[in-house]
Design a protein around this motif. Sequence first.
Motif, PDB file in Angstrom:
ATOM      1  N   HIS A 409       0.915  -1.153   0.073  1.00 30.02           N
ATOM      2  CA  HIS A 409      -0.132   0.022  -0.070  1.00 30.02           C
ATOM      3  C   HIS A 409       0.816   1.295  -0.104  1.00 30.02           C
ATOM      4  N   ALA A 410       0.437   2.316  -0.216  1.00 29.79           N
ATOM      5  CA  ALA A 410       0.983   3.512  -0.497  1.00 29.79           C
ATOM      6  C   ALA A 410       1.527   4.399   0.605  1.00 29.79           C
ATOM      7  N   TYR A 411       0.700   4.267   1.723  1.00 29.06           N
ATOM      8  CA  TYR A 411       0.960   5.238   2.869  1.00 29.06           C
ATOM      9  C   TYR A 411       1.617   4.729   3.877  1.00 29.06           C
ATOM     10  N   TYR A 412       2.433   5.114   4.684  1.00 32.97           N
ATOM     11  CA  TYR A 412       3.358   4.732   5.727  1.00 32.97           C
ATOM     12  C   TYR A 412       3.273   5.835   6.858  1.00 32.97           C
ATOM     13  N   THR A 413       3.224   5.232   7.987  1.00 27.37           N
ATOM     14  CA  THR A 413       3.354   5.844   9.170  1.00 27.37           C
ATOM     15  C   THR A 413       4.192   5.130  10.409  1.00 27.37           C
ATOM     16  N   ALA A 469      -5.825   1.120   3.625  1.00 26.64           N
ATOM     17  CA  ALA A 469      -6.951   1.586   3.049  1.00 26.64           C
ATOM     18  C   ALA A 469      -7.145   1.794   1.711  1.00 26.64           C
ATOM     19  N   GLU A 470      -7.953   1.719   1.002  1.00 26.12           N
ATOM     20  CA  GLU A 470      -8.060   1.846  -0.447  1.00 26.12           C
ATOM     21  C   GLU A 470      -7.884   3.144  -0.903  1.00 26.12           C
ATOM     22  N   GLU A 471      -8.820   4.127  -0.265  1.00 18.45           N
ATOM     23  CA  GLU A 471      -8.604   5.723  -0.466  1.00 18.45           C
ATOM     24  C   GLU A 471      -8.457   6.223   0.802  1.00 18.45           C
ATOM     25  N   PRO A 472      -7.266   6.319   1.365  1.00 17.74           N
ATOM     26  CA  PRO A 472      -7.154   6.826   2.638  1.00 17.74           C
ATOM     27  C   PRO A 472      -7.100   8.194   2.799  1.00 17.74           C
ATOM     28  N   SER A 473      -7.675   8.833   3.814  1.00 20.75           N
ATOM     29  CA  SER A 473      -7.370  10.103   4.216  1.00 20.75           C
ATOM     30  C   SER A 473      -6.453  10.436   5.255  1.00 20.75           C
ATOM     31  N   LEU A 474      -5.730  11.691   5.228  1.00 19.74           N
ATOM     32  CA  LEU A 474      -4.658  11.822   6.500  1.00 19.74           C
ATOM     33  C   LEU A 474      -5.374  11.818   7.885  1.00 19.74           C
ATOM     34  N   ALA A 475      -6.634  12.013   7.944  1.00 25.11           N
ATOM     35  CA  ALA A 475      -7.334  12.251   9.019  1.00 25.11           C
ATOM     36  C   ALA A 475      -7.625  10.571   9.508  1.00 25.11           C
ATOM     37  N   ASP A 476      -8.006   9.683   8.685  1.00 28.42           N
ATOM     38  CA  ASP A 476      -8.453   8.552   9.055  1.00 28.42           C
ATOM     39  C   ASP A 476      -7.195   7.572   9.237  1.00 28.42           C
ATOM     40  N   LEU A 477      -6.060   7.813   8.536  1.00 30.18           N
ATOM     41  CA  LEU A 477      -4.703   7.535   9.122  1.00 30.18           C
ATOM     42  C   LEU A 477      -4.371   7.780  10.444  1.00 30.18           C
ATOM     43  N   LYS A 478      -4.476   8.925  10.626  1.00 30.41           N
ATOM     44  CA  LYS A 478      -4.087   9.217  12.227  1.00 30.41           C
ATOM     45  C   LYS A 478      -4.837   8.728  12.937  1.00 30.41           C
ATOM     46  N   THR A 479      -6.268   8.533  12.974  1.00 34.43           N
ATOM     47  CA  THR A 479      -7.148   7.733  13.692  1.00 34.43           C
ATOM     48  C   THR A 479      -6.812   6.387  13.999  1.00 34.43           C
ATOM     49  N   LYS A 480      -6.320   5.777  12.934  1.00 32.26           N
ATOM     50  CA  LYS A 480      -5.949   4.407  13.013  1.00 32.26           C
ATOM     51  C   LYS A 480      -4.762   4.363  13.698  1.00 32.26           C
ATOM     52  N   SER A 481      -3.722   5.239  13.629  1.00 27.46           N
ATOM     53  CA  SER A 481      -2.534   5.150  13.932  1.00 27.46           C
ATOM     54  C   SER A 481      -2.726   5.336  15.698  1.00 27.46           C
ATOM     55  N   PHE A 482      -3.446   6.139  16.115  1.00 27.26           N
ATOM     56  CA  PHE A 482      -3.911   6.395  17.403  1.00 27.26           C
ATOM     57  C   PHE A 482      -4.334   5.312  18.024  1.00 27.26           C
ATOM     58  N   LEU A 483      -5.282   4.471  17.251  1.00 29.80           N
ATOM     59  CA  LEU A 483      -6.016   3.318  17.749  1.00 29.80           C
ATOM     60  C   LEU A 483      -5.050   2.235  17.900  1.00 29.80           C
ATOM     61  N   THR A 501       5.491   5.261  26.335  1.00 29.69           N
ATOM     62  CA  THR A 501       5.130   6.601  25.802  1.00 29.69           C
ATOM     63  C   THR A 501       5.389   6.294  24.343  1.00 29.69           C
ATOM     64  N   ILE A 502       4.494   6.702  23.599  1.00 30.55           N
ATOM     65  CA  ILE A 502       4.467   6.257  22.133  1.00 30.55           C
ATOM     66  C   ILE A 502       4.367   7.736  21.316  1.00 30.55           C
ATOM     67  N   GLY A 503       5.290   7.965  20.661  1.00 28.50           N
ATOM     68  CA  GLY A 503       5.180   9.166  19.477  1.00 28.50           C
ATOM     69  C   GLY A 503       4.665   8.804  18.323  1.00 28.50           C
ATOM     70  N   ILE A 504       3.906   9.368  17.641  1.00 34.43           N
ATOM     71  CA  ILE A 504       3.399   9.242  16.380  1.00 34.43           C
ATOM     72  C   ILE A 504       3.678  10.341  15.402  1.00 34.43           C
ATOM     73  N   GLY A 505       4.421   9.884  14.221  1.00 36.20           N
ATOM     74  CA  GLY A 505       4.631  10.809  13.144  1.00 36.20           C
ATOM     75  C   GLY A 505       3.552  10.957  12.053  1.00 36.20           C
ATOM     76  N   ARG A 506       3.421  11.854  11.212  1.00 33.63           N
ATOM     77  CA  ARG A 506       2.367  11.882  10.182  1.00 33.63           C
ATOM     78  C   ARG A 506       2.443  10.682   9.150  1.00 33.63           C
ATOM     79  N   SER A 507       1.337  10.550   8.391  1.00 37.60           N
ATOM     80  CA  SER A 507       1.307   9.695   7.366  1.00 37.60           C
ATOM     81  C   SER A 507       1.870  10.207   6.110  1.00 37.60           C
ATOM     82  N   TYR A 508       2.670   9.557   5.558  1.00 35.64           N
ATOM     83  CA  TYR A 508       3.256  10.099   4.145  1.00 35.64           C
ATOM     84  C   TYR A 508       3.150   8.916   3.069  1.00 35.64           C
ATOM     85  N   GLU A 509       3.144   9.397   1.851  1.00 26.54           N
ATOM     86  CA  GLU A 509       3.066   8.531   0.844  1.00 26.54           C
ATOM     87  C   GLU A 509       4.547   7.831   0.446  1.00 26.54           C
ATOM     88  N   GLY A 510       4.640   6.753   0.139  1.00 24.55           N
ATOM     89  CA  GLY A 510       5.991   6.277  -0.621  1.00 24.55           C
ATOM     90  C   GLY A 510       6.972   6.007   0.847  1.00 24.55           C
TER      91      GLY A 510
END
Length: 778
Positions: A409-413, A469-483, A501-510
Motif C-alpha cells: 500500500h502507498a501510505y506509511y506511518t 485503506a483503499e482511498e485513505p485520508s490523512l485524518a483516517d490514517l491518524k485515527t488508525k495510528s492512534f488506535l 510513551t508512544i510518539g506518532i509521526g504523520r502519514s506519508y506516501e511512499g
Amino acid sequence: MLSKLWTPLASGSKPELRKVLIIASLLATVPVLIMGAVAYFTASGRFIEEIREANRQTMLQIQQRIDEKLITLEKIALQNAVNPTLSRFVSLSNPEEDFETLGLTMTLLNSIQVLIEDIDAVYLYRPDQHLVVSPNQGLVGEEVLPEYVREAVSLNPTKVWLDHKLESELVRDGFHQVTFVRRINTSGQTPAGYLIVNLNDTAFFRVFSNMKLGSRELVIVTPSGNVFADGSSSLLQNPLAQYPFFQELMNSDEREMLMTEQVDGSPMSINYLKSNYNGWKYVTMIPYSDLTQHLQKIKQTTFLICLLLVLISVTATGVLSKRWYRALQSLMDLIKNKGGLAEAPHSQNEFAVIRHYFDSLHENNEILREQIQESMPLLRANFIQNLLTEPFHSSMIERAEYYNIPVQHAYYTVLCIELDNTRGHTEQDSNLFHYAVINISKEMISHHAEGLVIRMHNGHIAILINHDAEEPSLADLKTKSFLVAEEIRSVAESLLHITVTIGIGRSYEGLAQVRTSYGEALEALKYQLVEGSGRVLFVGQIKAETSSFAYPYDLEQQLLTCLKLANMDKISTLLDDFAQALRAEIVSHEHVRQSFIQLIAASLRALYEIDPNSTRVHDYNLYERLNELNTSDKIVGWLKAEVYPPMVGHINTRTASRNHSTIQKALDYMHEHYDTDLSMPQLASMISIPVSQFSHLFKVEVGMFFSEYLIALRMEKARELLETTDFKISDIAEKLRYNNSQNFIRVFKKMNGMTPGEYRTRHSKEKPEQKAAQGANK
C-alpha cells in the motif's frame, strides 16, 4: 578416456583435420578476449556510477549535519532573544547601575554558553551604549567585538550569519570564526540590542572527521568568499586559490557538481554541493586511485577469467598435440589431490574428477545460501534502521522488496515507543520488557494493517505501519495510528505493569518519506518532557512554539533566596511551582529543558557567590544528567533528591563552621529581631567591630551584602505571613519596618514577580486544590 580421445586425432592419417582443429581452438581465444573486455567496461561503468552516487549521498549527509548544527544554534538564539531579561537589560537607560538585572543577564548568557556545544563566546551588545555583556568578563566596552561584527550590527539586521578568517600560520588556510547575530527588540523607543554567538570552524570539521571517511578532505566556501579548510588534511600541496578548478567552483551557481581533475600530478575526484540553508559550498576531494581500488580488483578478476578461458582454449589445442598430453595428465593429478577433493575415487576418469569439483562448489554455495538465510533477520533489521535514519535513495526500493518490507500500500506511518521508568532494572529485565512490548506491538498491528516492529540502536522501539485503506485520508490514517498506539499502551500497562510513551509521526506516501515520519515520531516523543510519560503523543497535536516565552523569574528569585537561606522545604515547594509554571506557560520541550538548565546555572552561580572557595558539591556533570531525563516530573524529583540537598548541606556546613564567629551572632540577632529597626552600625557596635570591617566580613561569610540579606529575610517572613495569616498588607508592611505599604509592595513585586495581594490570591487557590488532591490519593 583421454587416451581413447587422443588415438584417432594423433594418427597421421588425418593431419589436415588436426591442423584445422588446432587453428580453430587458437582462434576461439579472440571472442573470449572481446567478451572479457566488454564485461570489464560494462562492470566498471556501473561501478563508477555507484561511486558517484555514494559520494553524493556522503556529501549530502555532511551538509545536512553541519546545517543541523547551525539551525540548532539559531533556534536557541531565537528562544533567548525574546527572553524578558535580555529585553529588560537592553531597555535600561543606565545599565551599569542596575546590578540585579546585570547579574540575571550574565546568568542567562552563561546558560546559553553551557547549552550550545563547540561555542567560543556569547555576548549581549548594546550599540547605543557602546557596551557589551560577557558571562566571563562582565560589562565591558564594545572594543571586545571585532570590527566586522560591529559593521554588520550597524545595518540593523534581524538576524545574520557572519564568517571571518583569523590570521594564523598554524594550518594551511588559518582559523575561521563563525558568528550568529540575533536582534533583541524592545518596547518603546529604546534601540534594539543584539545577541552574538561565536563558533569555531573546528566544530564543523569534527562532524566530518566523526564520519570516518578515510583520506577525503573537506573544504567549505562561504558566500563572503572565505574558505574553511581542515588543517589535519594535506591532499593539496599549494594554496587553494592557485588551482583553476577551485576558482571555477567558487564562481559557480550550480546546486551540485562532480568532476575529476589533475591536481599536483595526480587525478583527484572532486564533489561539490551547495547548501540551501545558508549558501555555503561544500567541496570534498579524494584521490581517484582510492576510489578505484575495487575497480582494479574487477579489472584483475576479468583478466584472470579471460586468461583462464584462453588457457582452456590452448589446452584444447594441446589435446590435439602429443606434446601437451602429459601436461594435461599432470593437471588432472593436481586437481585430484586438491584440498576437499581427496575423497574422490582414484578410479574415476579426468572428466568425472572435474564434475566432482564443480559439485563441491555447488555444495559450498548451498551452505553459503543457508548462512545468509540464517542472518536474514539481522540484515533486515539493519536495513530498516537505515531506511528510518539515512537519506533515501532509489536502490532502497529494490532492497525493500528483497528484505520483504511491506510495500503493498502507498501510505506509511512510523510510531516510536519508549519504555518508562526502566532505570534501575537489570539489563536482562530491560531486554525482557522490550521483547514483550515488541511482541505486543506485532500482535496489535496484525489486527489493523501491514507492518513491522524492530528495536532501534537508540533503545526505542520503532513501528512501521503500511496502511491498507483503499482511498485513505490523512485524518483516517491518524485515527488508525492512534488506535494502534493506544491499544499497545493499554495492553503493555495491564499485562506488564509498566508504562510506555508512544510518539506518532504523520502519514506519508511512499518509502522515501518514511525517514520524515520517523523524525516526527521522535520529536513527538520528546514532548513527554511537557505532557508527562505514559501517553500517546502525535506530532500534529503539539502546539507550535510561541514567539514569546515568559520564564518564571519570580520563582527563580524566590528559590535562590531560599537557597541562600538554606531552606530546603521551601525549595521543594518552589520547584513544584516552577515546573507547574512552565507547563502552564509553554509547550516546547526545548523551552522546558532550557529553563531547568538556566535554573541550575543560576543556583550554581548563587552558591559560588556565597562561597567562591567551595569545592565541587556534585560528583557528576549536572547538565549531562539533566539531558538524560525525559519528563519534567523526573527532573523535579532529581533536583529535590540530588541537586539542591548537597547545595543546602554545603551552606549549612559553612554556617555550622561559623557558629562561634562574630557574624553568626549578628545573624542570630537578625532572625530574632527582623521586625525591629536593624542597621549595620547597630550590629557592628553590638559585636564590637568597625562598620567597614563588619560589612566586609558579612559579605565574605554570608555571600550576600547586609542589605540584601535583610531584604531576603524579611521577604521570606512576608510570604509566610501572607500564606498563614489574614493580616492586611499595610499591617505586614508596618511589621516588617517599611515606612509605607507602597514601598513594601514595590520591593515585594521586584523580589517575587507579583504584588502581595496577587501572591495571597494564588496561594489561597492552591490550598483547596492541594487538599482535594491529598484526599483523592487517600
